[in-house]
Design a protein around this motif. Structure first.
Motif, PDB file in Angstrom:
ATOM      1  N   ILE A  24       0.830  -1.187  -0.075  1.00  0.00           N
ATOM      2  CA  ILE A  24      -0.020   0.034  -0.028  1.00  0.00           C
ATOM      3  C   ILE A  24       0.889   1.227  -0.060  1.00  0.00           C
ATOM      4  N   ARG A  25       0.621   2.130  -1.084  1.00  0.00           N
ATOM      5  CA  ARG A  25       1.342   3.388  -1.111  1.00  0.00           C
ATOM      6  C   ARG A  25       0.423   4.549  -0.611  1.00  0.00           C
ATOM      7  N   ILE A  26       0.935   5.415   0.163  1.00  0.00           N
ATOM      8  CA  ILE A  26       0.428   6.417   0.698  1.00  0.00           C
ATOM      9  C   ILE A  26       1.071   7.647   0.465  1.00  0.00           C
ATOM     10  N   ASN A  27       0.498   8.672  -0.222  1.00  0.00           N
ATOM     11  CA  ASN A  27       1.016   9.918  -0.196  1.00  0.00           C
ATOM     12  C   ASN A  27      -0.088  11.348  -0.342  1.00  0.00           C
TER      13      ASN A  27
ATOM     14  N   LYS B 249      -4.794  15.665 -12.301  1.00  0.00           N
ATOM     15  CA  LYS B 249      -3.874  15.060 -12.877  1.00  0.00           C
ATOM     16  C   LYS B 249      -2.800  14.506 -11.910  1.00  0.00           C
ATOM     17  N   LEU B 250      -2.382  15.324 -11.166  1.00  0.00           N
ATOM     18  CA  LEU B 250      -1.230  14.654 -10.108  1.00  0.00           C
ATOM     19  C   LEU B 250      -1.790  13.866  -9.048  1.00  0.00           C
ATOM     20  N   THR B 251      -2.982  13.955  -8.743  1.00  0.00           N
ATOM     21  CA  THR B 251      -3.586  12.882  -7.993  1.00  0.00           C
ATOM     22  C   THR B 251      -3.580  11.498  -8.818  1.00  0.00           C
ATOM     23  N   LEU B 252      -4.123  11.451  -9.848  1.00  0.00           N
ATOM     24  CA  LEU B 252      -4.088  10.348 -10.781  1.00  0.00           C
ATOM     25  C   LEU B 252      -2.712   9.411 -10.887  1.00  0.00           C
TER      26      LEU B 252
ATOM     27  N   ASP C 259       2.512   4.207 -12.246  1.00  0.00           N
ATOM     28  CA  ASP C 259       3.762   4.890 -12.871  1.00  0.00           C
ATOM     29  C   ASP C 259       4.467   5.556 -11.634  1.00  0.00           C
ATOM     30  N   ALA C 260       3.809   5.515 -10.420  1.00  0.00           N
ATOM     31  CA  ALA C 260       4.076   6.017  -9.382  1.00  0.00           C
ATOM     32  C   ALA C 260       4.502   4.847  -8.411  1.00  0.00           C
TER      33      ALA C 260
END
Length: 249
Positions: free
Chosen positions: A178-181, A222-225, A231-232
């Motif tokens: 799980i990635r969290i930003n 756009k940044l959120t997607l 890709d992130a």
């Protein structure tokens, strides 16, 4: 950039208008099923009707743990999994110095803007692990998660808290897939801004950005997607500004 979220399910809180609405629209366009979670059902239901079968409105008060738990369950039932969560819901609060700040407004801002994000993480992560074996969370903070501004102490405190909570959660769940930003929008032309600021104040705020304008919800979306996408895949625990240069000065 085009993303493929077919077979994925997302929740966007505060998804009926402003930044949340733009994120919902981008996710659905990329193939995701999206639960539009909002307290204002008129906005959420209108958006869901416009977007079709891959969008569903759900009434939620993010300051209430039981509402958020029900929201998470509803999303998993809607799409079969929970893969993505955008904790976006927020309120502005009173404008006053902290020595005079209304207690009721302080509590509401903290309950919605900070505790609501905690509830999303608290209930969303176990469901992601259960249904998908991983996932991606984006918490919408603010430029005011890294700098201050006068007369908005509750909002600033909550947004700083989101940035810190994001980092802690990323450390705790990175090995669980799980990635969290977090994302720090500058001042964005949304209903929240329109409802809380007059035209002179908005013009002044626009002048404080290097771009000399307010941002748009679509620019934040756009940044959120990107952060939600594969890709992130090596990005977690980070705080990403989309602020037109506001914090560069």
């Amino acid at each position: 950039m085009a993303y493929d979220f077919n077979g994925k399910t997302a929740i966007v809180t505060g998804g009926g208008s402003g930044i949340g609405k733009a994120i919902v629209e981008e996710l659905v366009a990329a193939g995701a099923k999206v639960l539009i979670a909002d307290l204002n059902m008129d906005h959420a239901e209108e958006l869901a009707a416009n977007l079709g079968e891959n969008a569903r409105a759900f009434k939620v008060d993010t300051s209430k743990a039981e509402d958020v738990a029900d929201m998470v369950q509803a999303a998993a039932e809607f799409g079969g999994t929970l893969d993505m969560l955008v904790n976006n819901a927020g309120v502005g609060g009173a404008a006053a110095p902290l020595g005079e700040y209304p207690i009721e407004s302080w509590q509401k801002v903290i309950d919605v803007n900070l505790t609501g994000v905690f509830y999303g993480i608290r209930y969303g992560i176990p469901k992601m692990i259960e249904t998908s074996g991983g996932g991606s969370i984006v918490n919408i903070a603010s430029v005011l998660g890294s700098v201050g501004i006068a007369n908005s102490g509750a909002y600033v405190a909550a947004k700083h808290g989101i940035v810190g909570m994001t980092k802690s959660a990323a450390l705790e769940y990175g090995d669980k897939g799980i990635r969290i930003n977090s994302v720090g929008p500058g001042f964005i032309k949304t209903p929240l801004l329109d409802e809380n600021l007059d035209s002179d104040t908005m013009a002044y705020l626009a002048s404080q950005h290097a771009t000399k304008r307010l941002g748009t919800p679509e620019e934040v979306a756009k940044l959120t997607l990107f952060l939600l996408s594969e890709d992130a895949s090596f990005i977690t625990g980070s705080y990403h500004l989309v602020d037109g240069g506001y914090t560069a000065q």
